[in-house]
Design an enzyme around this catalytic site. Structure first.
Site, PDB file in Angstrom:
ATOM      1  N   GLY A   1      -8.772 -13.666  -7.042  1.00 33.20           N
ATOM      2  CA  GLY A   1      -9.091 -13.101  -5.732  1.00 33.20           C
ATOM      3  C   GLY A   1      -8.101 -13.487  -4.655  1.00 33.20           C
ATOM      4  O   GLY A   1      -8.401 -13.424  -3.462  1.00 33.20           O
TER       5      GLY A   1
ATOM      6  N   GLY B   1      -4.996 -12.123  -4.229  1.00 34.73           N
ATOM      7  CA  GLY B   1      -3.989 -11.107  -3.936  1.00 34.73           C
ATOM      8  C   GLY B   1      -2.668 -11.389  -4.628  1.00 34.73           C
ATOM      9  O   GLY B   1      -1.647 -10.805  -4.302  1.00 34.73           O
ATOM     10  N   LEU B   2      -2.686 -12.307  -5.600  1.00 38.13           N
ATOM     11  CA  LEU B   2      -1.467 -12.607  -6.367  1.00 38.13           C
ATOM     12  C   LEU B   2      -1.546 -12.000  -7.770  1.00 38.13           C
ATOM     13  O   LEU B   2      -0.781 -12.357  -8.663  1.00 38.13           O
ATOM     14  CB  LEU B   2      -1.247 -14.121  -6.458  1.00 38.13           C
ATOM     15  CG  LEU B   2      -1.078 -14.859  -5.126  1.00 38.13           C
ATOM     16  CD1 LEU B   2      -0.969 -16.374  -5.347  1.00 38.13           C
ATOM     17  CD2 LEU B   2       0.160 -14.370  -4.373  1.00 38.13           C
ATOM     18  N   SER B   3      -2.512 -11.110  -7.956  1.00 38.21           N
ATOM     19  CA  SER B   3      -2.614 -10.306  -9.183  1.00 38.21           C
ATOM     20  C   SER B   3      -2.939 -11.078 -10.440  1.00 38.21           C
ATOM     21  O   SER B   3      -2.257 -10.964 -11.459  1.00 38.21           O
ATOM     22  CB  SER B   3      -1.323  -9.529  -9.425  1.00 38.21           C
ATOM     23  OG  SER B   3      -1.201  -8.574  -8.448  1.00 38.21           O
ATOM     24  N   SER B   4      -4.020 -11.836 -10.372  1.00 36.69           N
ATOM     25  CA  SER B   4      -4.471 -12.495 -11.595  1.00 36.69           C
ATOM     26  C   SER B   4      -4.860 -11.469 -12.642  1.00 36.69           C
ATOM     27  O   SER B   4      -4.603 -11.650 -13.834  1.00 36.69           O
ATOM     28  CB  SER B   4      -5.646 -13.430 -11.303  1.00 36.69           C
ATOM     29  OG  SER B   4      -6.651 -12.736 -10.617  1.00 36.69           O
TER      30      SER B   4
ATOM     31  N   TYR C   1     -10.416  -0.576  -0.899  1.00 35.88           N
ATOM     32  CA  TYR C   1      -9.121  -0.135  -1.437  1.00 35.88           C
ATOM     33  C   TYR C   1      -9.210   1.346  -1.848  1.00 35.88           C
ATOM     34  O   TYR C   1      -8.334   2.150  -1.519  1.00 35.88           O
ATOM     35  CB  TYR C   1      -8.782  -1.011  -2.643  1.00 35.88           C
ATOM     36  CG  TYR C   1      -7.454  -0.720  -3.297  1.00 35.88           C
ATOM     37  CD1 TYR C   1      -6.303  -1.403  -2.911  1.00 35.88           C
ATOM     38  CD2 TYR C   1      -7.338   0.209  -4.329  1.00 35.88           C
ATOM     39  CE1 TYR C   1      -5.081  -1.173  -3.529  1.00 35.88           C
ATOM     40  CE2 TYR C   1      -6.123   0.447  -4.949  1.00 35.88           C
ATOM     41  CZ  TYR C   1      -5.005  -0.243  -4.541  1.00 35.88           C
ATOM     42  OH  TYR C   1      -3.791   0.000  -5.160  1.00 35.88           O
TER      43      TYR C   1
ATOM     44  N   HIS D   1       0.829  -1.212   0.000  1.00 39.40           N
ATOM     45  CA  HIS D   1       0.000   0.000   0.000  1.00 39.40           C
ATOM     46  C   HIS D   1       0.862   1.261   0.000  1.00 39.40           C
ATOM     47  O   HIS D   1       0.556   2.233   0.689  1.00 39.40           O
ATOM     48  CB  HIS D   1      -0.977  -0.008   1.188  1.00 39.40           C
ATOM     49  CG  HIS D   1      -2.168  -0.882   0.928  1.00 39.40           C
ATOM     50  ND1 HIS D   1      -3.188  -0.535   0.083  1.00 39.40           N
ATOM     51  CD2 HIS D   1      -2.476  -2.122   1.381  1.00 39.40           C
ATOM     52  CE1 HIS D   1      -4.085  -1.509   0.026  1.00 39.40           C
ATOM     53  NE2 HIS D   1      -3.676  -2.498   0.804  1.00 39.40           N
TER      54      HIS D   1
ATOM     55  N   ASP E   1       1.557  -4.208  -9.575  1.00 39.50           N
ATOM     56  CA  ASP E   1       1.226  -5.547 -10.065  1.00 39.50           C
ATOM     57  C   ASP E   1       1.565  -5.710 -11.536  1.00 39.50           C
ATOM     58  O   ASP E   1       2.178  -6.701 -11.947  1.00 39.50           O
ATOM     59  CB  ASP E   1      -0.269  -5.837  -9.859  1.00 39.50           C
ATOM     60  CG  ASP E   1      -0.678  -5.683  -8.406  1.00 39.50           C
ATOM     61  OD1 ASP E   1       0.222  -5.618  -7.551  1.00 39.50           O
ATOM     62  OD2 ASP E   1      -1.886  -5.617  -8.140  1.00 39.50           O
TER      63      ASP E   1
END
Ligand code: GLA
Length: 385
Positions: A121, A123-126, A221, A34, A171
């Site tokens: 979903g 948090g590994l940036s699909s 976010y 962040h 990302d």
């Protein structure tokens, strides 16, 4: 999914063989959470979990999209690419095509089949992996030389302006620019970057998904983004800074009186997290993994107490990891409110770590966490089939 199976699926959907495979990576972030949208430095790395796009050039004016596990083909008219903002499936692809077209790239008709091994979903940036892999496909088929940083920026724009998610650049940059066995130290204010070997000796990173159901992550976010913008405006009345990341911990102590409540807490996280990134990179370069682990823990506590983006699932998962003697540190990664943690674990202890943490997690939360076998790989790959 095995390649042969994906190729069969391609043929079943499109009636012809795939000719090319374009891939882009999901990512972890070692530290620097962040802070990308505050002009801070981040330290991500590209994963073996990827968006694989099987492709072939076609004729006409249409892009056809198919997806693993979905029995449907989505068609995008090349002459009407602005029309797909509301699509649930295919809006990232349309957004990337639209902005590439706007910058003068000729979008060619093609068939694209998506086999994404980055869990959605998580948090590994699909989404970044999908955008970047799609951008590569269109640029390759346009036959142009392309700059990977520009692809990352166009992908981010597609996510911000087309899909309406106000993410930073981390990302997409990691997905496009990641390098095997290295983390990318990226200054998000200038886009200057360097690669640092992710050498952990007898330790490795374990990636675990808390599997909390996705819920309003994007709106929460966007609220954090508004809060740090308010903090910056207030601080700018006394300090000549362009970004919150420029404020040092010492300066922050002097100007903190200008802020209150949640805004003060959010700003404090950003300032201290930026400081931790520098310390973590120095620790990694010096081979001081104990210090690196300590900084990962501090990062998590700050995301929990100051930025308030963790929640009981991520807190439980990382606390259970920290209880393990062979774990040097653990923290949530990505936007938070669910998704993944990374933990630095002794290689010989990984099996027991997964068993014990996994068991204690399900006992406490009521559903399972997932643990992934990961390695650090190149961001983009291009292959003729
Ligand atoms: C998401 C966003 C990134 C970044 C992280 C938090 O992954 O897409 O731009 O802000 O959250 O570090």
């Amino acid at each position: 999914m095995e390649r042969a199976e994906a190729m069969q699926q391609f043929e079943a959907f499109f009636g012809a063989k795939a000719e090319d495979l374009f891939t882009a990576a999901g990512r972890i972030n070692v530290i620097g959470e962040h802070v990308d949208y505050c002009g801070g430095k981040v330290f991500p790395a590209a994963l073996n979990l990827r968006c694989n796009v099987y492709a072939r050039k076609t004729e006409g004016n249409v892009i056809r999209l198919a997806f693993r596990g979905i029995d449907d083909v989505v068609e995008l008219e090349i002459n009407d690419l602005n029309a797909y903002r509301k699509l649930k499936l295919g809006n990232y692809q349309a957004g990337v095509a639209y902005y590439l077209q706007e910058t003068g790239v000729t979008i060619m008709p093609c068939d694209l089949y998506y086999d994404c091994t980055v869990p959605f979903g998580s948090g590994l940036s699909s989404s970044a992996a999908i955008e970047v892999a799609t951008a590569v496909a269109f640029c390759e088929y346009a036959g142009i030389a392309y700059d990977k940083v520009q692809l990352a920026l166009i992908s981010q724009r597609a996510e911000n302006e087309y899909a309406g998610v106000n993410c930073g650049i981390m990302d997409q940059f990691a997905s496009a620019m990641g390098k095997k066995d290295h983390a990318v130290l990226l200054d998000c204010a200038t886009l200057e970057y360097s690669y640092v070997p992710l050498k952990l000796g007898e330790y490795c990173l374990v990636v675990a998904n808390c599997n909390k159901p996705h819920n309003l992550v994007e709106s929460k976010y966007n609220v954090r983004r508004q809060e740090v913008e308010l903090a910056l405006k207030a601080i700018q009345t006394v300090l000549p800074v362009n970004n919150l990341a420029e404020v040092t911990p010492k300066q922050f102590a002097d100007v903190k009186y200008l802020l209150s409540g949640a805004v003060a807490k959010r700003a404090e996280h950003v300032v201290m997290e930026c400081d931790r990134v520098n310390k973590a990179v120095a620790a990694l370069k010096a081979g001081d993994l104990v210090e690196l682990g300590r900084l990962l823990n501090e990062s998590h506590y700050s995301l929990r107490d100051l930025y308030e983006v963790t929640g009981k699932e991520l807190d439980t998962l990382s606390a259970l990891a920290r209880k393990e003697t062979d774990c040097l540190g653990s923290r949530m990664i990505g936007a938070g409110f669910g998704g993944c943690t990374i933990s630095i674990v002794k290689k010989t202890a990984v099996e027991g770590f997964i068993r014990r943490v996994g068991k204690a997690y399900v006992d406490s939360i009521g559903y399972y966490a997932s643990f992934y076998e990961t390695s650090i790989e190149d961001g983009i790959t291009v292959e003729k089939l």
